[in-house]
Design an enzyme around this catalytic site. Structure first.
Site, PDB file in Angstrom:
ATOM      1  N   LEU A   1     -41.638 -40.465 -15.385  1.00 18.30           N
ATOM      2  CA  LEU A   1     -42.876 -39.669 -15.299  1.00 18.30           C
ATOM      3  C   LEU A   1     -43.795 -39.897 -16.497  1.00 18.30           C
ATOM      4  CD1 LEU A   1     -41.588 -36.317 -13.746  1.00 18.30           C
ATOM      5  CD2 LEU A   1     -42.624 -38.292 -12.611  1.00 18.30           C
TER       6      LEU A   1
ATOM      7  N   ASP B   1     -31.537 -45.318 -19.851  1.00 22.06           N
ATOM      8  CA  ASP B   1     -32.117 -46.236 -18.875  1.00 22.06           C
ATOM      9  C   ASP B   1     -33.082 -47.237 -19.494  1.00 22.06           C
ATOM     10  OD1 ASP B   1     -32.560 -47.089 -16.133  1.00 22.06           O
ATOM     11  OD2 ASP B   1     -34.588 -46.331 -16.429  1.00 22.06           O
TER      12      ASP B   1
ATOM     13  N   ASP C   1     -36.607 -45.733  -8.589  1.00 23.51           N
ATOM     14  CA  ASP C   1     -36.929 -46.201  -9.940  1.00 23.51           C
ATOM     15  C   ASP C   1     -38.447 -46.238 -10.144  1.00 23.51           C
ATOM     16  OD1 ASP C   1     -36.731 -47.133 -12.500  1.00 23.51           O
ATOM     17  OD2 ASP C   1     -35.967 -49.123 -11.988  1.00 23.51           O
TER      18      ASP C   1
ATOM     19  N   HIS D   1     -47.336 -47.844 -13.925  1.00 20.31           N
ATOM     20  CA  HIS D   1     -47.955 -48.492 -15.082  1.00 20.31           C
ATOM     21  C   HIS D   1     -49.462 -48.488 -14.924  1.00 20.31           C
ATOM     22  CE1 HIS D   1     -44.456 -49.901 -17.199  1.00 20.31           C
ATOM     23  NE2 HIS D   1     -43.958 -50.475 -16.119  1.00 20.31           N
TER      24      HIS D   1
END
Lengths: 429, 309
Positions: free
Chosen positions: A64, A153, A306, A310
């Site tokens: 997020l 991650d 996932d 961007h």
């Protein structure tokens, strides 16, 4: 507000239910589920004939970007994308700036999510401080602050001893640990899957064994420490094979994959389109076949997209410099429904992988329509044809290789805690 | 005369045999200009060519510059640094600015594979890829094919051995495409660490020993070893590499007696090629490659700006 959902095919894998049912929602909870519930005067009735009603979908792997990278996504915009994609709950990875490695960041995320008041947002805490792989974060404190899992991650725990301690310490708190499996030495410098297409494109390869080696290692560590491990976004045939055999031995290993890993191969990179650049990279045709097999036979428990939004500046550059990721929340269900269209998964199994299975892994009392549970519900129109239009994404991230793709089936109504958070019933697309 | 049916020269992979032949024939017709007293024709007067080099290059940049000047085009050299990528202007902005100045051709070299493709998708001008990462170097393969044709009279049916760091070589990839299309049998050799995965799917046979690859070869093309690869453990030491992969007086005898030796330059003398082979006019055609390079680049500039209009 009372809501009565009438006439839909209700699929609730948590109770092995697949039947035409009515569902009554009261006070934010499921108040009843049976055939032909009569509407009292104070109830709004929604006719869902021809629709599928499922437990609210859960995506346990999203980014997020807030705090710190709000130009890519905010908790509010990501939550809006979630409900538009049919997700009532999302779990967000800690790689924000700063990293979610302490109570104050976790509390900030939860506060922002409450303000957005769309999807349930569950923070995932970092395993190590700054996700730098050196020192464990305060798991206990983070859990009290509201995290429901741990992960570094994107910066996998390379130090096996640290991973061992993380699994052991987390197990005493019953916190699941999620690992992005990538041996950073094997993948160093790589930009795409190592193989024929990397060879002809002249791009440095990331071998499948970069993933497999760490999956194998983490399974061994989990086995030795008698703990559980969740493997994120599986992309290789080797990882599927390792997880399958671990499960066969009775180990507590769970795994997820993402829609792009069963939809696309490394052949898609031929035009150097950075929207196809993801981590782990898109793999070979044989890997895609193995992922589908793993989904079909239950080796892969969960589909999580996932979601990696961007900004344009992150993607509109040379392939080498582009960042990894796909803005996935608004295409995840549509792409996953293809598994049903292709006969790989029956619809109830698909719904299980997107609701009750992630709920079980995350210890969430969700992913079910059983009476008394939170009224988190996703209504799916199974036949609606639509075309992906990134400009219409609620997400700030328009980075999707699926732009323009034709889809069949989508979420048309998303109900979170009894409140309608997304309503596309009347929409044509 | 036939015309080139494309806006850009991005690689040999997407080039047809007819296009390759057209470029080679055009280049052959330009060879003579470089031998004149006045080495200049007015063909491209009023056209401008920008050489946009993001990676150090002396030979290729000079070759394109001379090619442009011999055809009377205005050539402008821009040396940009990829190290400024993070804080500097993006390639896209640079491209749009250059486009606004309305040149006719942009020649780009870039360390990132695919950068010329990005540029070509953004601007209306013709783009020539002068080398992108480990992807392609089409003008080099064309000049190599021209040289082979000149020395051997043909390409079809010849055995061509490429030796060295195939993994990191754009010259190898472009030549594999080009030579295979033109009917040559291409083999490659190098230690397994220098061999890209699934290279056999490109239609070449791969060997780990130089001797196996160059046996009965008509053409032996030695590739430059990037000295910094030693640090990446691609090979243990230059010393050991040279012992096993240096073309020398002894192993060259495995090739056909009339074999030619090529190298895209710059040479690492004593590493991939011994000085006495590099300088032996019976074998070495390295300077013919350089000479043909100018003619090939003249042909590309000429054909992309409309050819015989």
């Amino acid at each position: 507000m009372k809501l009565l959902l009438k006439g839909a095919r209700v699929i609730d894998p948590s109770q092995k239910m697949d039947a035409r049912m009515d569902i009554l929602i009261e006070e934010g909870k499921i108040a009843g589920c049976s055939s032909n519930i009569k509407a009292s005067q104070d109830v709004s009735v929604v006719d869902l004939t021809g629709m599928i009603v499922a437990p609210g979908l859960i995506d346990m792997h999203v980014h997020l970007r807030e705090p710190g990278l709000e130009y890519k996504e905010t908790i509010a915009s990501g939550s809006a994308a979630a409900v538009a994609g049919g997700f009532t709950s999302i779990a967000c990875m800690p790689n924000t700036e700063p990293v979610n490695d302490n109570r104050s960041i976790t509390e900030f995320i939860r506060r922002k999510a409450a303000e957005a008041n769309l999807a349930n947002v569950y923070p995932i805490g970092a395993i190590s401080i700054g996700s730098e792989g050196r020192q464990l974060t305060e798991f206990w404190d983070l859990k009290e602050a509201g995290i429901l899992a741990l992960s570094d991650d994107g910066k996998p725990v390379m130090d096996a001893a640290l991973m061992r301690r993380a699994l052991e310490y987390a197990s005493s708190l019953n916190l699941p640990v999620i690992q992005h499996c990538e041996d950073k030495n094997l993948s160093a410098g790589g930009l795409m899957n190592e193989g024929y297409y990397a060879t002809i494109l002249g791009l440095p390869g990331i071998p499948a064994i970069a993933e497999d080696v760490m999956v194998a290692r983490d399974i061994l560590i989990a086995e030795y420490t008698r703990t559980r491990i969740h493997i994120a976004h599986v992309s290789t045939a080797g990882a599927v094979r390792l997880i399958r055999s671990a499960k066969a031995r009775g180990l507590n290993v769970t795994a997820e994959t993402a829609p792009h890993y069963f939809t696309l191969t490394d052949e898609s990179l031929q035009d150097y389109d950075t929207n196809y650049k993801v981590s782990p990279p898109l793999r070979s045709t044989a890997d895609v076949a193995a992922i589908k097999e793993g989904l079909a036979d239950g080796t892969l428990d969960v589909i999580a997209c996932d979601h990696a939004p961007h900004g344009r500046t992150d993607k509109e550059v040379e392939f080498e410099y582009a960042l990894n990721g796909i803005s996935g929340l608004e295409t995840s269900l549509g792409l996953s429904l293809n598994l049903v269209h292709e006969g790989i998964l029956p619809l109830p199994e698909l719904i299980a992988k997107m609701s009750c299975n992630p709920a079980r892994i995350l210890n969430l009392p969700k992913g079910t329509l059983i009476k008394g549970s939170d009224a988190d519900i996703t209504v799916i129109h199974p036949d609606r044809s639509w075309t992906v239009n990134v400009k219409a994404f609620r997400s700030r991230g328009k980075n999707s290789p699926f732009s323009g793709r034709k889809m069949q089936g989508r979420a048309v109504l998303t109900i979170v805690g009894g409140d309608i958070k997304y309503d596309g019933l009347a929409s044509k697309t | 005369m036939m015309k080139l049916g494309k806006k850009d020269i991005l690689g040999i992979q997407d080039m047809s045999i007819a296009e390759i032949n057209l470029i080679l024939e055009t280049a052959e017709s330009f060879l003579e200009i470089s031998t004149r007293e006045i080495k200049k024709v007015p063909t491209l007067r009023g056209k401008s060519v920008i050489n946009l080099f993001y990676e150090a290059s002396t030979r290729t940049r000079t070759s394109f510059e001379i090619a442009g000047k011999r055809l009377s085009a205005d050539t402008i050299n821009i040396s940009a640094s990829t190290s400024s990528v993070v804080k500097g202007e993006t390639l896209i902005d640079t491209a749009r600015n250059l486009e606004a100045m309305n040149p006719d051709i942009i020649v780009i070299r870039h360390s990132a594979a695919g950068a010329p493709h990005l540029l070509a998708s953004l601007v209306r001008q013709s783009i020539i890829n002068a080398g992108d990462g480990a992807h392609e170097h089409p003008s080099q393969a064309l000049l190599d094919m021209m040289t082979i044709k000149e020395k051997k009279g043909k390409i079809a049916g010849l055995k061509v051995a490429l030796v060295g760091d195939i993994l990191h070589s754009r010259v190898a990839r472009s030549n594999i495409y080009g030579l295979s299309k033109m009917g040559a049998q291409v083999v490659v050799a190098g230690p397994a660490t220098m061999m890209p995965r699934d290279i056999d799917q490109m239609g070449v046979r791969a060997y780990t020993k130089l001797e196996d690859a160059i046996a009965d070869a008509d053409v032996v093309m030695m590739l430059r070893i990037q000295l910094e690869r030693e640090k990446q453990n691609i090979f243990p030491s230059l010393r050991e590499y040279a012992q096993h992969y240096c073309l020398n007086r002894t192993n060259i005898k495995l090739a056909k007696p009339d074999a030619i030796v090529m190298h895209p330059g710059p040479l690492n003398r004593g590493v991939e090629i011994s000085p006495d082979i590099a300088d032996d006019p019976d074998y070495s055609v390295i300077l013919d490659q350089v000479n043909n390079g100018v003619a090939v680049r003249m042909a590309l500039l000429y054909l992309l700006t409309g050819g015989n209009e």
